[in-house]
Design a protein around this motif. Structure first.
Motif, short mmCIF file in Angstrom:
data_model
loop_
_atom_site.label_atom_id
_atom_site.label_comp_id
_atom_site.label_asym_id
_atom_site.label_seq_id
_atom_site.Cartn_x
_atom_site.Cartn_y
_atom_site.Cartn_z
N CYS A 8 1.83 41.18 13.36
CA CYS A 8 2.59 41.09 14.60
C CYS A 8 2.70 39.63 15.03
O CYS A 8 1.71 38.90 15.07
CB CYS A 8 1.92 41.90 15.71
SG CYS A 8 2.76 41.66 17.30
N GLY A 10 4.19 38.79 17.95
CA GLY A 10 4.50 38.81 19.39
C GLY A 10 3.62 37.82 20.14
O GLY A 10 2.68 37.25 19.59
N THR A 11 3.93 37.65 21.43
CA THR A 11 3.23 36.67 22.24
C THR A 11 1.71 36.83 22.20
O THR A 11 0.98 35.90 21.88
CB THR A 11 3.70 36.81 23.71
OG1 THR A 11 5.10 36.96 23.73
CG2 THR A 11 3.27 35.62 24.53
N SER A 12 1.25 38.04 22.51
CA SER A 12 -0.20 38.24 22.62
C SER A 12 -0.89 38.04 21.28
O SER A 12 -1.90 37.34 21.18
CB SER A 12 -0.52 39.64 23.14
OG SER A 12 0.11 39.80 24.38
N CYS A 13 -0.34 38.67 20.26
CA CYS A 13 -0.99 38.57 18.95
C CYS A 13 -0.98 37.14 18.45
O CYS A 13 -1.93 36.68 17.82
CB CYS A 13 -0.31 39.50 17.95
SG CYS A 13 -0.58 41.23 18.40
N CYS A 43 6.41 42.73 18.63
CA CYS A 43 5.33 43.43 19.32
C CYS A 43 5.23 44.93 18.99
O CYS A 43 6.22 45.65 18.98
CB CYS A 43 5.57 43.25 20.81
SG CYS A 43 4.44 44.10 21.87
N PHE A 44 4.00 45.37 18.71
CA PHE A 44 3.76 46.79 18.43
C PHE A 44 3.53 47.59 19.71
O PHE A 44 3.33 48.79 19.67
CB PHE A 44 2.49 46.95 17.58
CG PHE A 44 2.69 46.63 16.12
CD1 PHE A 44 3.51 47.43 15.33
CD2 PHE A 44 2.04 45.55 15.55
CE1 PHE A 44 3.66 47.14 13.97
CE2 PHE A 44 2.20 45.27 14.20
CZ PHE A 44 3.01 46.06 13.41
N GLY A 45 3.46 46.86 20.82
CA GLY A 45 3.18 47.53 22.08
C GLY A 45 1.69 47.81 22.28
O GLY A 45 1.31 48.64 23.09
N ALA A 46 0.86 47.13 21.50
CA ALA A 46 -0.58 47.31 21.67
C ALA A 46 -1.22 45.95 21.91
O ALA A 46 -2.25 45.60 21.35
CB ALA A 46 -1.16 47.95 20.41
N CYS A 47 -0.53 45.18 22.77
CA CYS A 47 -0.87 43.78 22.95
C CYS A 47 -2.32 43.54 23.33
O CYS A 47 -2.94 42.57 22.92
CB CYS A 47 0.02 43.16 24.01
SG CYS A 47 1.75 43.54 23.79
N CYS A 52 -2.59 42.51 15.98
CA CYS A 52 -2.34 43.75 15.27
C CYS A 52 -1.69 43.47 13.92
O CYS A 52 -0.82 42.61 13.81
CB CYS A 52 -1.37 44.62 16.08
SG CYS A 52 -2.03 45.08 17.69
S1 FES Z 1 2.22 41.18 20.76
FE1 FES Z 1 1.37 42.16 19.07
S2 FES Z 1 1.26 44.13 19.79
FE2 FES Z 1 2.25 43.17 21.41
#
Ligand code: FES
Lengths: 80, 386
Positions: A8, A10-13, A43-47, A52
């Motif tokens: 992932c 995404g921002t958080s990951c 994003c997988f939605g499990a930030c 992830c």
């Molecule tokens: S950023 Fe990776 S799951 Fe949301």
């Protein structure tokens, strides 16, 4: 056989350290290089439980390089 | 409806071989009512020519800013600047071209090569009339341009490029038109075309320009609109509405900033979202692609980085040639004349923790600051919250 591995991005990951996992995946020993296909996903939605990584169809939460390698090994073994 | 044309002007100059300064000077005066280009070529070359042409264009642009008519500007300059006693020549040439948002153009030329007008890859002729202004014989023209038209203003150094060397008679008008057309298909901005033309000129002179040479490329186009969607709406019931709103605009550049937002649009469009395979910049997550969307980037980090890049952008408005999401976003915003931000206000609880510790601005805060910066750059910005 090839195991798809999707990290992932995404921002958080990203902030939770996906880079470390990517580095390890990109520098895997030669015997694994040919058996995995590394890519990114959004994003997988499990930030909150990042980073992830999806190995085949298994989603790994709070992934570490060790956890991911372990999952790849298991996947390769089960498919043999 | 009144057409509101956007005028892009690109300018590039070469100095005569071994001269430190260029004797050609260009000034662009932009007001809400018009864009005016003032171009002067000082007699000879070097510092004297440079001072003369600067003087001419500065006087002209100063007057134009005070809304003085083109004729009066010409008169003032013709009266002020002396002519060379020995050669009975004016000390500098002058062209003034004023373009209005409805496409109307007013041109007065004195002693410069003629302005060229290109439409759909073909040169058009400009009907000029001789007109005496303050005892000087000038050429005057009024005409209407359309979106996609190209105007080319050049100094005689360009027309004569390569004379007696590479070409018997120099590059000539036809040579100029051909090189403009060659490059105009490659770029959608005027500046690189102007630069390529002077490259051609430099090559014709075999790297040793025999005269100061300037090319000014003026393009007219319809305003460019970008629509940027970032963040899911506070109420998930509005997902569909927001996506339809995002997709309903025609002829716009569509940008999505945010992973969850990208997923949302892909889902609503029934299309796949593919994240690109490379981290171009380790601090900016990779971009993604959705068919039909021009740019898909990550959200908060990319937006924050884009804001920093936009703040530090240099004078000639060039971004570094990079391909990370923040640079691409910055380029897209710079290219647009009008930007519509559709901002979803849903909060991702996972973000809250690191927002503070990393001193990141929230989505809304970044967008507001982008608005301030972009408005300062003469762009129209609209923000809609969801
Ligand atoms: S950023 Fe990776 S799951 Fe949301």
């Amino acid at each position: 056989m090839i195991v798809p591995v999707k990290v992932c991005a995404g921002t958080s990951c990203h902030l939770l350290g996906n880079q470390e996992i990517i580095d390890v995946l990109e520098n895997m020993p030669a015997q694994y290089q040919n058996c995995i296909m590394v890519g990114f996903t959004s994003c997988f939605g499990a930030c909150e439980q990042g980073p992830c990584v999806l190995v085949s169809d298994k989603l790994i939460y709070q992934a570490t390089p060790e956890k991911v390698i372990q999952a790849i090994k298991e996947e390769l073994r089960s498919k043999k | 409806m009144v057409m509101t044309l956007k005028i892009d002007v690109g300018v590039a100059s070469l100095s005569k071989y071994k001269e430190e300064v260029c004797g050609d000077t260009v000034e662009i005066v932009k007001t809400e009512q018009s864009t005016t280009i003032v171009f002067s070529d000082g007699l000879g070359s070097g510092i004297k020519a440079s001072i003369l042409s600067i003087l001419t264009t500065k006087i002209a642009s100063g007057l134009l800013k005070r809304n003085v008519s083109l004729e009066q500007v010409f008169e003032t300059i013709a009266d002020t600047l002396p002519t060379c006693k020995v050669r009975n020549l004016a000390y500098s040439t002058l062209s003034i071209l004023r373009l209005y948002p409805d496409g109307r153009c007013h041109l007065i030329e004195y002693d410069n090569p003629s302005l060229l007008w290109i439409r759909k890859k073909k040169p058009l002729s400009i009907k000029r009339k001789k007109r005496q202004i303050a005892g000087k014989e000038t050429m005057e023209a009024q005409f209407f341009i359309e979106p996609g038209d190209l105007l080319v203003m050049i100094s005689d150094g360009v027309i004569n490029a390569g004379v007696g060397g590479l070409f018997r008679l120099g590059l000539g008008y036809e040579g100029v038109i051909n090189s403009v057309l060659d490059w105009a298909i490659e770029y959608d901005d005027s500046q690189p075309v102007a630069e390529r033309v002077t490259d051609v000129v430099d090559a014709c002179y075999l790297g040793r320009p025999g005269d100061d040479s300037t090319s000014i490329i003026i393009t007219a186009r319809n305003p460019r609109t970008a629509i940027l969607l970032t963040g899911p709406p506070a109420n998930p019931k509005h997902d569909q509405d927001l996506v339809s709103k995002f997709l309903e605009y025609k002829n716009v550049r569509r940008i999505i900033c945010g992973g969850a937002t990208g997923n949302l649009v892909a889902r609503e469009m029934g299309r796949e979202i593919k994240t690109n395979l490379k981290y171009e910049d380790p601090s900016v997550p990779p971009t993604a692609t959705i068919k039909g969307i021009d740019l898909v980037t990550e959200g908060i980090l990319t937006l924050n980085k884009c804001l920093t890049k936009l703040k530090n952008i240099d004078q000639d408005k060039k971004t570094e040639p990079l391909f990370d999401g923040a640079t691409l976003l910055c380029q897209s915003l710079m290219k647009a004349d009008r930007i519509i931000f559709l901002v979803g206000t849903a909060v991702n609880p996972a973000h809250e923790e690191f927002m503070n510790s990393l001193q990141l601005l929230t989505r809304m805060e970044v967008i507001k600051r982008l608005q301030t910066l972009l408005t300062e750059m003469d762009k129209e910005v609209v923000i809609e919250k969801y």
